[in-house]
Enzyme design. Structure first.
Site, PDB file in Angstrom:
ATOM      1  N   ASN A  62       0.897  -1.269   0.078  1.00 12.78           N
ATOM      2  CA  ASN A  62       0.007   0.046   0.001  1.00 12.78           C
ATOM      3  C   ASN A  62       0.890   1.349  -0.019  1.00 12.78           C
ATOM      4  OD1 ASN A  62      -2.385   1.825   1.337  1.00 12.78           O
ATOM      5  ND2 ASN A  62      -0.612   1.709   2.563  1.00 12.78           N
ATOM      6  N   TYR A  99       3.968   9.837 -10.853  1.00 10.32           N
ATOM      7  CA  TYR A  99       2.888   8.967 -10.042  1.00 10.32           C
ATOM      8  C   TYR A  99       1.995   8.111 -11.189  1.00 10.32           C
ATOM      9  CZ  TYR A  99      -0.951   7.979  -6.767  1.00 10.32           C
ATOM     10  OH  TYR A  99      -1.971   7.527  -5.828  1.00 10.32           O
ATOM     11  N   LYS A 112       2.309   3.930 -11.131  1.00 14.63           N
ATOM     12  CA  LYS A 112       1.163   3.178 -10.815  1.00 14.63           C
ATOM     13  C   LYS A 112       0.901   2.266 -12.135  1.00 14.63           C
ATOM     14  CE  LYS A 112       0.131   4.231  -6.514  1.00 14.63           C
ATOM     15  NZ  LYS A 112       0.114   3.202  -5.481  1.00 14.63           N
ATOM     16  N   THR A 156      -6.558  11.492   3.217  1.00 16.56           N
ATOM     17  CA  THR A 156      -5.539  11.329   3.846  1.00 16.56           C
ATOM     18  C   THR A 156      -4.362  12.552   3.519  1.00 16.56           C
ATOM     19  OG1 THR A 156      -4.437  10.362   1.836  1.00 16.56           O
ATOM     20  CG2 THR A 156      -5.856   8.863   3.130  1.00 16.56           C
TER      21      THR A 156
HETATM   22  N1  LIG Z   1      -5.238   9.283  -0.834  1.00 12.60           N
HETATM   23  C1  LIG Z   1      -5.845   9.165  -2.339  1.00 12.60           C
HETATM   24  O1  LIG Z   1      -6.785   9.796  -2.555  1.00 12.60           O
HETATM   25  C2  LIG Z   1      -5.576   8.129  -3.068  1.00 12.60           C
HETATM   26  C3  LIG Z   1      -6.193   7.738  -4.251  1.00 12.60           C
HETATM   27  C4  LIG Z   1      -5.755   6.924  -5.103  1.00 12.60           C
HETATM   28  C5  LIG Z   1      -4.903   5.816  -4.509  1.00 12.60           C
HETATM   29  N2  LIG Z   1      -4.026   6.001  -3.388  1.00 12.60           N
HETATM   30  C6  LIG Z   1      -3.093   4.978  -3.029  1.00 12.60           C
HETATM   31  O2  LIG Z   1      -3.502   4.492  -1.868  1.00 12.60           O
HETATM   32  C7  LIG Z   1      -2.479   4.230  -1.001  1.00 12.60           C
HETATM   33  C8  LIG Z   1      -2.393   4.703   0.344  1.00 12.60           C
HETATM   34  O3  LIG Z   1      -2.371   6.252   0.170  1.00 12.60           O
HETATM   35  P1  LIG Z   1      -2.579   7.152   1.335  1.00 12.60           P
HETATM   36  O4  LIG Z   1      -3.435   8.241   0.985  1.00 12.60           O
HETATM   37  O5  LIG Z   1      -3.041   6.355   2.572  1.00 12.60           O
HETATM   38  O6  LIG Z   1      -1.127   7.717   1.594  1.00 12.60           O
HETATM   39  P2  LIG Z   1      -0.388   8.466   2.831  1.00 12.60           P
HETATM   40  O7  LIG Z   1      -1.581   8.762   3.659  1.00 12.60           O
HETATM   41  O8  LIG Z   1       0.235   9.452   2.160  1.00 12.60           O
HETATM   42  O9  LIG Z   1       0.138   7.217   3.763  1.00 12.60           O
HETATM   43  C9  LIG Z   1       1.346   6.640   2.903  1.00 12.60           C
HETATM   44  C10 LIG Z   1       1.890   5.494   3.453  1.00 12.60           C
HETATM   45  O10 LIG Z   1       3.049   5.117   2.914  1.00 12.60           O
HETATM   46  C11 LIG Z   1       4.364   4.991   3.756  1.00 12.60           C
HETATM   47  N3  LIG Z   1       5.503   5.416   2.965  1.00 12.60           N
HETATM   48  C12 LIG Z   1       5.705   6.553   2.157  1.00 12.60           C
HETATM   49  N4  LIG Z   1       6.862   6.687   2.003  1.00 12.60           N
HETATM   50  C13 LIG Z   1       7.572   5.390   2.524  1.00 12.60           C
HETATM   51  C14 LIG Z   1       8.857   4.979   2.468  1.00 12.60           C
HETATM   52  N5  LIG Z   1      10.013   5.552   1.539  1.00 12.60           N
HETATM   53  N6  LIG Z   1       9.123   3.878   3.300  1.00 12.60           N
HETATM   54  C15 LIG Z   1       8.196   3.381   3.863  1.00 12.60           C
HETATM   55  N7  LIG Z   1       6.865   3.838   3.867  1.00 12.60           N
HETATM   56  C16 LIG Z   1       6.663   4.725   3.146  1.00 12.60           C
HETATM   57  C17 LIG Z   1       4.063   6.190   4.907  1.00 12.60           C
HETATM   58  O11 LIG Z   1       4.547   5.968   6.012  1.00 12.60           O
HETATM   59  P3  LIG Z   1       5.742   6.909   6.261  1.00 12.60           P
HETATM   60  O12 LIG Z   1       5.606   8.271   5.966  1.00 12.60           O
HETATM   61  O13 LIG Z   1       5.655   6.616   7.951  1.00 12.60           O
HETATM   62  O14 LIG Z   1       6.999   6.129   6.080  1.00 12.60           O
HETATM   63  C18 LIG Z   1       2.436   5.855   5.175  1.00 12.60           C
HETATM   64  O15 LIG Z   1       2.285   5.079   5.958  1.00 12.60           O
HETATM   65  C19 LIG Z   1      -1.037   4.751  -1.874  1.00 12.60           C
HETATM   66  O16 LIG Z   1      -0.624   3.538  -2.753  1.00 12.60           O
HETATM   67  C20 LIG Z   1      -1.786   5.620  -2.827  1.00 12.60           C
HETATM   68  O17 LIG Z   1      -1.013   5.722  -4.077  1.00 12.60           O
HETATM   69  C21 LIG Z   1      -4.284   7.068  -2.483  1.00 12.60           C
END
Ligand SMILES: NC(=O)c1ccc[n+]([C@@H]2O[C@H](COP(=O)([O-])OP(=O)(O)OC[C@H]3O[C@@H](n4cnc5c(N)ncnc54)[C@H](OP(=O)(O)O)[C@@H]3O)[C@@H](O)[C@H]2O)c1
Length: 250
Positions: free
Chosen positions: A85, A152, A156, A189
């Site tokens: 994720n 991005y 993806k 998020t």
């Molecule tokens: N939010 C949206 O609207 C949206 C839409 C479509 C798809 N997505 C996808 O959904 C997934 C979750 O997104 P989210 O919105 O929950 O993101 P988020 O709130 O930014 O959280 C991202 C997570 O990834 C971890 N991460 C980032 N860089 C990292 C690194 N270098 N090493 C280890 N861990 C890392 C972060 O932990 P640390 O920072 O503590 O390392 C955090 O736990 C992603 O794959 C994203 O592309 C999100």
């Protein structure tokens, strides 16, 4: 015992998935650079173990997963799921104005680390009868070009092709392993906060994304996680190679 390894559990969608699996008695191993105290202190039927790892650092990633695999090999496994994720949306910037270090970290976290982890994972359980479930979290951005999201969208799209190819291989090999994509659509998020903080010159659609927040269009991560977790808790409903979207349900 049921185990799930989830990347990106410190916040956002990953934290919600971890909590809901723990509520369903699944033992969760979470990975992120920062810890998640709420999950570590939670009094739930499933346990939580955290590995502080930077997934942009490929040696650290490999080391962490070797340790996790060594630990899991000693456990009585009833089911084993891997949820990839963790991802970055940055750099949000037109090509020609980007920082190479940021680009490298982006591709490492979003694409190369899932490839390295999947390779270690399938190697580790090659001779096991346990059917594995692997889910990679994708985005609608994989399928359209968005001004400023060149990194991005590409990472993806690469993850989508990779996931489909692994699914095809597992199918051909008759392993019984299931590998699929989950598209969570737009959620409230920190990633969305980063998107909204970009300048119009970096991200042409920034106003639209600001409106998603003010118009309450962003889903809560707990609601989105439930859609995926319901599927994970009944593995028979998962089709190898499928593209599963939250929009199929919510
Ligand atoms: N939010 C949206 O609207 C949206 C839409 C479509 C798809 N997505 C996808 O959904 C997934 C979750 O997104 P989210 O919105 O929950 O993101 P988020 O709130 O930014 O959280 C991202 C997570 O990834 C971890 N991460 C980032 N860089 C990292 C690194 N270098 N090493 C280890 N861990 C890392 C972060 O932990 P640390 O920072 O503590 O390392 C955090 O736990 C992603 O794959 C994203 O592309 C999100």
């Amino acid at each position: 015992m049921k185990y799930a390894v989830i990347t990106g559990t410190s916040k956002g969608l990953g934290a919600s998935i971890a909590k809901q699996l723990m509520e369903a008695s699944v033992h969760v191993i979470g990975i992120a650079r920062s810890e998640n105290k709420a999950l570590m202190d939670a009094d739930l039927p499933g346990s939580y173990q955290h590995y502080q790892t930077d997934l942009a650092d490929l040696e650290q990633t490999q080391q962490t997963f070797m340790e996790i695999i060594e630990f899991l090999k000693k456990q009585p496994l009833e089911s084993l799921q891997l949820v990839q994720n963790a991802a970055l949306v940055t750099p949000i910037e037109q090509v020609g104005k980007q920082d190479s270090k940021q680009l490298t970290a982006h591709v490492h976290v979003n694409l190369l680390s899932p490839m390295i982890i999947t390779n270690l994972w399938l190697d580790a359980w090659r001779d096991s009868d346990l059917p594995l479930v692997l889910v990679n979290v994708t985005s609608g951005a994989a399928n359209r070009s968005v001004y400023g999201w060149n990194a991005y969208g590409s990472s993806k799209a690469g993850l989508d092709r990779y996931t489909n190819t692994v699914a095809l291989e597992q199918d051909t090999l008759g392993t019984g392993n299931k590998v699929f994509l989950f598209d969570p659509s737009i959620m409230d998020t920190e990633m969305q906060g980063e998107i909204r903080s970009s300048d119009q010159s970096q991200f042409a659609d920034v106003e639209q994304f600001k409106n998603y927040k003010t118009d309450n269009k962003l889903r809560d991560t707990d609601d989105v996680a439930k859609v995926l977790v319901d599927r994970l808790l009944d593995e028979t409903t998962i089709q190898n190679g499928e593209y599963y979207s939250v929009k199929d349900v919510l």
